[in-house]
Design a protein around this motif. Sequence first.
Motif, PDB file in Angstrom:
ATOM      1  N   GLN A 167       0.831  -1.197   0.000  1.00  0.00           N
ATOM      2  CA  GLN A 167       0.000   0.000   0.000  1.00  0.00           C
ATOM      3  C   GLN A 167       0.865   1.246   0.000  1.00  0.00           C
ATOM      4  OE1 GLN A 167      -3.046  -1.237   3.234  1.00  0.00           O
ATOM      5  NE2 GLN A 167      -3.973   0.607   2.372  1.00  0.00           N
TER       6      GLN A 167
ATOM      7  N   PHE B 144       0.563   5.279   1.045  1.00  0.00           N
ATOM      8  CA  PHE B 144      -0.226   6.195   1.851  1.00  0.00           C
ATOM      9  C   PHE B 144       0.336   7.598   1.716  1.00  0.00           C
ATOM     10  CE2 PHE B 144      -2.659   3.228   4.472  1.00  0.00           C
ATOM     11  CZ  PHE B 144      -1.898   2.068   4.425  1.00  0.00           C
TER      12      PHE B 144
ATOM     13  N   GLN C 253       0.573  11.078   4.225  1.00  0.00           N
ATOM     14  CA  GLN C 253       0.381  11.603   5.568  1.00  0.00           C
ATOM     15  C   GLN C 253       0.710  13.089   5.578  1.00  0.00           C
ATOM     16  OE1 GLN C 253       2.861  10.057   8.808  1.00  0.00           O
ATOM     17  NE2 GLN C 253       1.211  10.439  10.285  1.00  0.00           N
TER      18      GLN C 253
ATOM     19  N   GLY D 226       0.895  16.166  11.233  1.00  0.00           N
ATOM     20  CA  GLY D 226      -0.015  16.096  12.364  1.00  0.00           C
ATOM     21  C   GLY D 226      -1.315  15.371  12.089  1.00  0.00           C
ATOM     22  N   LYS D 227      -1.400  14.712  10.959  1.00  0.00           N
ATOM     23  CA  LYS D 227      -2.646  14.051  10.584  1.00  0.00           C
ATOM     24  C   LYS D 227      -2.457  12.536  10.458  1.00  0.00           C
ATOM     25  CE  LYS D 227      -4.858  17.943  10.148  1.00  0.00           C
ATOM     26  NZ  LYS D 227      -5.256  18.517   8.864  1.00  0.00           N
ATOM     27  N   GLY D 228      -3.558  11.868  10.146  1.00  0.00           N
ATOM     28  CA  GLY D 228      -3.516  10.432   9.950  1.00  0.00           C
ATOM     29  C   GLY D 228      -3.048  10.057   8.564  1.00  0.00           C
ATOM     30  N   LEU D 229      -3.226   8.797   8.221  1.00  0.00           N
ATOM     31  CA  LEU D 229      -2.787   8.276   6.932  1.00  0.00           C
ATOM     32  C   LEU D 229      -3.973   8.128   5.997  1.00  0.00           C
ATOM     33  CD1 LEU D 229      -0.549   7.304   9.003  1.00  0.00           C
ATOM     34  CD2 LEU D 229      -0.111   5.469   7.377  1.00  0.00           C
TER      35      LEU D 229
ATOM     36  N   SER E 260      -5.012   6.259   2.538  1.00  0.00           N
ATOM     37  CA  SER E 260      -4.597   5.233   1.595  1.00  0.00           C
ATOM     38  C   SER E 260      -4.747   5.751   0.174  1.00  0.00           C
ATOM     39  CB  SER E 260      -5.451   3.973   1.783  1.00  0.00           C
ATOM     40  OG  SER E 260      -5.066   2.969   0.868  1.00  0.00           O
TER      41      SER E 260
ATOM     42  N   ASN F  51      -0.048  -7.435   9.908  1.00  0.00           N
ATOM     43  CA  ASN F  51       0.423  -6.067  10.037  1.00  0.00           C
ATOM     44  C   ASN F  51       1.159  -5.594   8.797  1.00  0.00           C
ATOM     45  OD1 ASN F  51       2.405  -8.083  11.266  1.00  0.00           O
ATOM     46  ND2 ASN F  51       3.732  -6.330  10.842  1.00  0.00           N
ATOM     47  N   LEU F  52       1.225  -4.276   8.674  1.00  0.00           N
ATOM     48  CA  LEU F  52       1.993  -3.627   7.624  1.00  0.00           C
ATOM     49  C   LEU F  52       3.371  -3.254   8.160  1.00  0.00           C
ATOM     50  CD1 LEU F  52      -0.739  -1.203   6.219  1.00  0.00           C
ATOM     51  CD2 LEU F  52       0.103  -3.301   5.164  1.00  0.00           C
TER      52      LEU F  52
ATOM     53  N   PHE G 251       6.250  -0.598   7.469  1.00  0.00           N
ATOM     54  CA  PHE G 251       6.338   0.699   6.819  1.00  0.00           C
ATOM     55  C   PHE G 251       7.773   1.105   6.539  1.00  0.00           C
ATOM     56  CE2 PHE G 251       2.181   2.765   6.792  1.00  0.00           C
ATOM     57  CZ  PHE G 251       1.440   1.931   7.616  1.00  0.00           C
ATOM     58  N   GLY G 252       7.936   1.832   5.427  1.00  0.00           N
ATOM     59  CA  GLY G 252       9.152   2.585   5.240  1.00  0.00           C
ATOM     60  C   GLY G 252       9.067   3.886   6.021  1.00  0.00           C
ATOM     61  N   LYS G 253      10.161   4.634   6.043  1.00  0.00           N
ATOM     62  CA  LYS G 253      10.174   5.877   6.806  1.00  0.00           C
ATOM     63  C   LYS G 253       9.579   7.044   6.030  1.00  0.00           C
ATOM     64  CE  LYS G 253      13.847   4.801  10.044  1.00  0.00           C
ATOM     65  NZ  LYS G 253      15.114   5.245  10.675  1.00  0.00           N
TER      66      LYS G 253
END
Lengths: 113, 112
Positions: free
Chosen positions: A34, A36, A38, A41-44, A46, A100-101, A103-105
């Motif tokens: 996936q 995403f 971001q 200060g907010k969510g993710l 998709s 679970n996912l 994640f990269g940074k």
Amino acid sequence: KQEVTQIPAALSVPEGENLVLNCSFTDSAIYNLQWFRQDPGKGLTSLLLIQSSQREQTSGRLNASLDKSSGRSTLYIAASQPGDSATYLCAVRYGGSQGNLIFGKGTKLSVKP
Amino acid sequence: NAGVMQNPRHLVRRRGQEARLRCSPMKGHSHVYWYRQLPEEGLKFMVYLQKENIIDESGMPKERFSAEFPKEGPSILRIQQVVRGDSAAYFCASSAGAGEQFFGPGTRLTVL
């Protein structure tokens, strides 16, 4: 160890440019991948989901490709706009009981007007 | 169809207090995941739950942290005796099986 790497860490481009964000993963036996977005200060949010059997997915100005054999995915953004400025995250899911996912940074994108 | 909901959005606790973070998955989703994002770091998986069951807690610290997803009501991530290093953004995601994960807006925990 299953790891996800994103290059570059930050990118600044003028408005209107086409750009490519890169994601690589160490274990090619993925279930899906996936992308995403971001905002600070907010969510993710998709953007695109690519199943392991797929080669690419498109949504508007976004196109994501997947090459499992080389452990790579790219996110292509066409005709970039200032509103595209955000951090873009790539995340990989492996199969079995691992829901679970990983994640990269992320790549922090800045599109200048 | 409301998205994934998390509350509170911001939580301030003093060292030693307890923090309770809530997550209501999207309607029809029975899979819940918790992730933590430390300052200047990527998101890290903590725990994966289905209704009344913990499926994978391999990312959860061994002490002070616990999670549940009861038959009725939201999923709860509980942190006991918080320390400054627990300050982070905690995100919940939900999915219908092995499909796309949808994320909530997160809870930003600050430990004074």
